[in-house]
Design an enzyme around this catalytic site. Structure first.
Site, PDB file in Angstrom:
ATOM      1  N   GLU A   1      -4.642 -14.385 -20.149  1.00  0.00           N
ATOM      2  CA  GLU A   1      -5.398 -14.136 -21.382  1.00  0.00           C
ATOM      3  C   GLU A   1      -4.926 -12.858 -22.062  1.00  0.00           C
ATOM      4  O   GLU A   1      -5.662 -11.865 -22.149  1.00  0.00           O
ATOM      5  CB  GLU A   1      -6.893 -13.970 -21.039  1.00  0.00           C
ATOM      6  CG  GLU A   1      -7.535 -15.209 -20.478  1.00  0.00           C
ATOM      7  CD  GLU A   1      -8.831 -14.894 -19.730  1.00  0.00           C
ATOM      8  OE1 GLU A   1      -9.080 -13.714 -19.413  1.00  0.00           O
ATOM      9  OE2 GLU A   1      -9.587 -15.831 -19.475  1.00  0.00           O
ATOM     10  N   PRO A   2      -3.700 -12.814 -22.566  1.00  0.00           N
ATOM     11  CA  PRO A   2      -3.251 -11.599 -23.248  1.00  0.00           C
ATOM     12  C   PRO A   2      -3.935 -11.444 -24.609  1.00  0.00           C
ATOM     13  O   PRO A   2      -4.127 -12.424 -25.329  1.00  0.00           O
ATOM     14  CB  PRO A   2      -1.750 -11.837 -23.434  1.00  0.00           C
ATOM     15  CG  PRO A   2      -1.606 -13.328 -23.446  1.00  0.00           C
ATOM     16  CD  PRO A   2      -2.699 -13.885 -22.570  1.00  0.00           C
ATOM     17  N   GLY A   3      -4.305 -10.217 -24.933  1.00  0.00           N
ATOM     18  CA  GLY A   3      -4.874  -9.926 -26.253  1.00  0.00           C
ATOM     19  C   GLY A   3      -3.969  -8.926 -26.940  1.00  0.00           C
ATOM     20  O   GLY A   3      -3.200  -9.231 -27.860  1.00  0.00           O
TER      21      GLY A   3
ATOM     22  N   SER B   1      -6.856  -3.258 -18.769  1.00  0.00           N
ATOM     23  CA  SER B   1      -6.159  -3.422 -20.041  1.00  0.00           C
ATOM     24  C   SER B   1      -5.159  -2.290 -20.260  1.00  0.00           C
ATOM     25  O   SER B   1      -5.307  -1.213 -19.702  1.00  0.00           O
ATOM     26  CB  SER B   1      -7.211  -3.426 -21.156  1.00  0.00           C
ATOM     27  OG  SER B   1      -6.668  -3.914 -22.354  1.00  0.00           O
TER      28      SER B   1
ATOM     29  N   CYS C   1     -18.285  12.166 -40.955  1.00  0.00           N
ATOM     30  CA  CYS C   1     -18.949  13.465 -40.848  1.00  0.00           C
ATOM     31  C   CYS C   1     -18.984  13.988 -39.424  1.00  0.00           C
ATOM     32  O   CYS C   1     -20.065  14.300 -38.918  1.00  0.00           O
ATOM     33  CB  CYS C   1     -20.355  13.344 -41.393  1.00  0.00           C
ATOM     34  SG  CYS C   1     -20.326  12.890 -43.111  1.00  0.00           S
TER      35      CYS C   1
ATOM     36  N   TYR D   1      -7.680  -4.097 -31.211  1.00  0.00           N
ATOM     37  CA  TYR D   1      -8.872  -3.277 -30.983  1.00  0.00           C
ATOM     38  C   TYR D   1      -9.069  -2.196 -32.047  1.00  0.00           C
ATOM     39  O   TYR D   1      -9.591  -1.126 -31.768  1.00  0.00           O
ATOM     40  CB  TYR D   1      -8.834  -2.657 -29.573  1.00  0.00           C
ATOM     41  CG  TYR D   1      -8.718  -3.689 -28.470  1.00  0.00           C
ATOM     42  CD1 TYR D   1      -9.790  -4.529 -28.165  1.00  0.00           C
ATOM     43  CD2 TYR D   1      -7.531  -3.851 -27.755  1.00  0.00           C
ATOM     44  CE1 TYR D   1      -9.683  -5.486 -27.172  1.00  0.00           C
ATOM     45  CE2 TYR D   1      -7.420  -4.812 -26.762  1.00  0.00           C
ATOM     46  CZ  TYR D   1      -8.499  -5.618 -26.476  1.00  0.00           C
ATOM     47  OH  TYR D   1      -8.388  -6.574 -25.492  1.00  0.00           O
TER      48      TYR D   1
ATOM     49  N   GLY E   1      -4.180  -7.843 -20.060  1.00  0.00           N
ATOM     50  CA  GLY E   1      -3.979  -6.485 -19.585  1.00  0.00           C
ATOM     51  C   GLY E   1      -2.608  -5.893 -19.783  1.00  0.00           C
ATOM     52  O   GLY E   1      -2.418  -4.707 -19.535  1.00  0.00           O
TER      53      GLY E   1
ATOM     54  N   TYR F   1     -10.831   6.682 -26.241  1.00  0.00           N
ATOM     55  CA  TYR F   1      -9.961   6.737 -25.056  1.00  0.00           C
ATOM     56  C   TYR F   1      -8.930   7.854 -25.137  1.00  0.00           C
ATOM     57  O   TYR F   1      -8.058   7.936 -24.264  1.00  0.00           O
ATOM     58  CB  TYR F   1      -9.193   5.417 -24.880  1.00  0.00           C
ATOM     59  CG  TYR F   1      -9.984   4.163 -25.151  1.00  0.00           C
ATOM     60  CD1 TYR F   1     -11.030   3.790 -24.313  1.00  0.00           C
ATOM     61  CD2 TYR F   1      -9.690   3.352 -26.242  1.00  0.00           C
ATOM     62  CE1 TYR F   1     -11.764   2.645 -24.572  1.00  0.00           C
ATOM     63  CE2 TYR F   1     -10.409   2.205 -26.499  1.00  0.00           C
ATOM     64  CZ  TYR F   1     -11.450   1.865 -25.672  1.00  0.00           C
ATOM     65  OH  TYR F   1     -12.173   0.738 -25.924  1.00  0.00           O
TER      66      TYR F   1
HETATM   67  N1  LLP Z   1      -9.414 -11.155 -20.400  1.00  0.00           N
HETATM   68  C1  LLP Z   1     -10.540 -10.471 -20.133  1.00  0.00           C
HETATM   69  C2  LLP Z   1     -11.535 -11.053 -19.243  1.00  0.00           C
HETATM   70  C3  LLP Z   1     -10.747  -9.208 -20.707  1.00  0.00           C
HETATM   71  O1  LLP Z   1     -11.851  -8.539 -20.431  1.00  0.00           O
HETATM   72  C4  LLP Z   1      -9.772  -8.672 -21.583  1.00  0.00           C
HETATM   73  C5  LLP Z   1      -9.952  -7.372 -22.211  1.00  0.00           C
HETATM   74  C6  LLP Z   1      -8.617  -9.437 -21.847  1.00  0.00           C
HETATM   75  C7  LLP Z   1      -8.479 -10.674 -21.228  1.00  0.00           C
HETATM   76  C8  LLP Z   1      -7.535  -8.968 -22.767  1.00  0.00           C
HETATM   77  O2  LLP Z   1      -6.918  -7.819 -22.348  1.00  0.00           O
HETATM   78  P1  LLP Z   1      -5.623  -7.241 -23.122  1.00  0.00           P
HETATM   79  O3  LLP Z   1      -4.481  -8.209 -22.918  1.00  0.00           O
HETATM   80  O4  LLP Z   1      -5.975  -7.097 -24.541  1.00  0.00           O
HETATM   81  O5  LLP Z   1      -5.416  -5.936 -22.440  1.00  0.00           O
HETATM   82  N2  LLP Z   1     -11.045  -1.796 -26.357  1.00  0.00           N
HETATM   83  C9  LLP Z   1     -10.061  -1.454 -25.365  1.00  0.00           C
HETATM   84  C10 LLP Z   1      -9.600  -2.657 -24.581  1.00  0.00           C
HETATM   85  C11 LLP Z   1     -10.721  -3.403 -23.904  1.00  0.00           C
HETATM   86  C12 LLP Z   1     -10.236  -4.622 -23.178  1.00  0.00           C
HETATM   87  C13 LLP Z   1     -11.378  -5.460 -22.736  1.00  0.00           C
HETATM   88  N3  LLP Z   1     -11.014  -6.682 -22.098  1.00  0.00           N
HETATM   89  C14 LLP Z   1      -8.883  -0.745 -26.049  1.00  0.00           C
HETATM   90  O6  LLP Z   1      -8.913  -0.579 -27.268  1.00  0.00           O
HETATM   91  O7  LLP Z   1      -7.954  -0.308 -25.391  1.00  0.00           O
END
Ligand code: LLP
Length: 423
Positions: free
Chosen positions: A280-282, A211, A351, A381, A243, A324
């Site tokens: 799968e973008p988040g 990611s 605290c 996140y 990612g 992080y």
């Molecule tokens: N697909 C799968 C299988 C994943 O595990 C993830 C993220 C995504 C898609 C989406 O990834 P993105 O496009 O959002 O990078 N909490 C951490 C990020 C953890 C990501 C976990 N998996 C942060 O705040 O940086």
């Protein structure tokens, strides 16, 4: 330090007489009416990013809901034509309760319980991404016991590449809790096992390398590694996960979704992969769409050491700096264009000394108690990893668009904090 770079603000951000407007709403007015802290999301920005993903990947564009999920968000991505990836029964519950078509839901997870699989199969989710041998057997048991139809499944593979990102969010290397290793032969074994099961229909391979990745060559490398494995299988789908990174601070630059798509598609074509490419973008959909508004409560100048600016939230609404070491910018909503000569550490109200939101933030010199301080690029996140540490109620989420604001998640109340106590 120069004023806040405009590209870190949501798309519809505009300065009107030095004051910031997002979605046609005055940000100081939003803070007044909804209280602080509050997450403000630019709905146009969210929709634009979702559209960009759909334009590049068609119905293969799937939103990773872990980045930010509530019913309004699930509906928004569904309306824009994206599918939804859920990683737990809880995320699945929210997506289903938002009315997302089950066929557009993909279930992930490295340790799905039989109950979660049962729930997903009963609902008729579109895809399950298999992550372990135990899971294959669990799906077989659930299908036999509940007489549900054969689910379409993908097998998650770790291609053995190290993405350039934080160690905690790297997932494509051989040493990973996720998926089946390509290098060890576990992936081939899993494909055989799943392919010969009558309880499920194998439709593809899945790989997610990590990611917040800025360097696209990691994705190219993953495709190169996957190709010799994937091409002979001739399966209809290849999901390359999410990612794509986003810029959080001045000087950072991330590729766009369209650029990422170009690299992925070219790499797949060059490697002879003809499967449909899914992603799968988040983060890249939601991060830049939001700012968090806080109110400054105390300012402590420690001569020769540093200045601490305390706000009314903290690691409970944004744990990323603590987890992080993530960097953020900060600015005053009343003076978005002001120079920021003051260097201060923005801390929360929790605290512990580790409760830092922005280390060495650059702020206008006339910062005062009572000011509304904003951190941009907090749409991913933050809310989704928020906690009730110190029994701090979680902030509300407000969507803004065309001069209208809509509370899509209300602020938690003190009574909400008691809702689970059994006595
Ligand atoms: N697909 C799968 C299988 C994943 O595990 C993830 C993220 C995504 C898609 C989406 O990834 P993105 O496009 O959002 O990078 N909490 C951490 C990020 C953890 C990501 C976990 N998996 C942060 O705040 O940086």
């Amino acid at each position: 330090m120069s004023p806040l770079p405009q590209q870190l603000l949501p798309m519809t951000a505009k300065l009107v007489g030095g004051r910031l407007e997002i979605g046609g709403c005055d940000v100081l007015d939003l803070a007044e009416r909804h209280g602080t802290p509050v997450f403000v999301y630019d709905e146009v920005h969210l929709r634009e990013r979702a559209r960009e993903a759909v334009a590049a990947f068609g119905d293969g564009a799937t939103y990773a809901s872990k980045a930010f999920l509530c019913r309004a968000m699930a509906r928004l991505v569904a309306e824009e034509g994206m599918g939804i990836d859920v990683a737990t029964g809880g995320e699945l519950h929210v997506a289903l309760s938002a009315g997302v078509a089950p066929a557009r839901i993909t279930l992930h997870g490295n340790n799905k319980s039989e109950a979660e699989l049962g729930m997903a199969l009963a609902a008729g989710v579109g895809r399950i991404v298999i992550d372990s041998f135990e899971e294959v057997a669990r799906i077989e048991r659930v299908v036999a016991q509940h007489g549900v139809g054969r689910p379409k499944v993908l097998v998650r593979v770790t291609p053995g590449v190290e993405a350039h990102t934080h160690e905690y969010v790297m997932t494509g290397q051989d040493d990973s809790k996720f998926g089946f290793g390509l290098t060890s032969g576990a992936a081939a074994e899993a494909l055989d096992r799943v392919g010969s099961s009558d309880a499920m229909e194998l439709v593809g391979v899945h790989a997610h390398i990590g990611s917040n990745i800025f360097v696209l060559s990691g994705f190219e490398k993953a495709v190169e590694k996957l190709a010799p494995f994937v091409v002979p299988l001739g399966l209809p789908e290849l999901c390359l996960g999410g990612g794509l990174g986003v810029a959080y601070v001045e000087g950072e630059e991330a590729p766009t979704i369209a650029e990422w798509a170009g690299v992925l598609h070219r790499a797949c074509t060059a490697a002879g992969i003809t499967s449909k490419i899914k992603v799968e973008p988040g983060r890249s959909i939601v991060a830049g769409a939001a700012v968090t508004l806080y109110r400054v409560g105390t300012i402590k100048e420690l001569p020769g050491i540093r200045t601490y600016v305390s706000v009314d939230g903290g690691m409970s609404d944004n744990p990323r700096p603590v987890l992080y070491g993530s960097g953020y910018e900060a600015f005053l909503a009343r003076a978005t264009e002001a120079d920021r000569p003051l260097v201060a550490t923005i801390v929360g109200k929790h605290c512990e000394s580790g409760d830092v939101l922005v280390r060495d933030a650059h702020l206008p010199a006339d910062l005062a108690v009572g000011d509304i301080l904003a951190t941009p690029v907090t749409g991913a996140y933050g809310h989704s990893m928020a906690s009730n540490y110190n029994k701090v109620p979680r902030p509300p989420v407000v969507f803004v668009r065309d001069g209208e604001d809509k509370v899509v998640v209300r602020r938690e109340t003190f009574d909400d904090l008691l809702a689970l106590d059994a006595e």
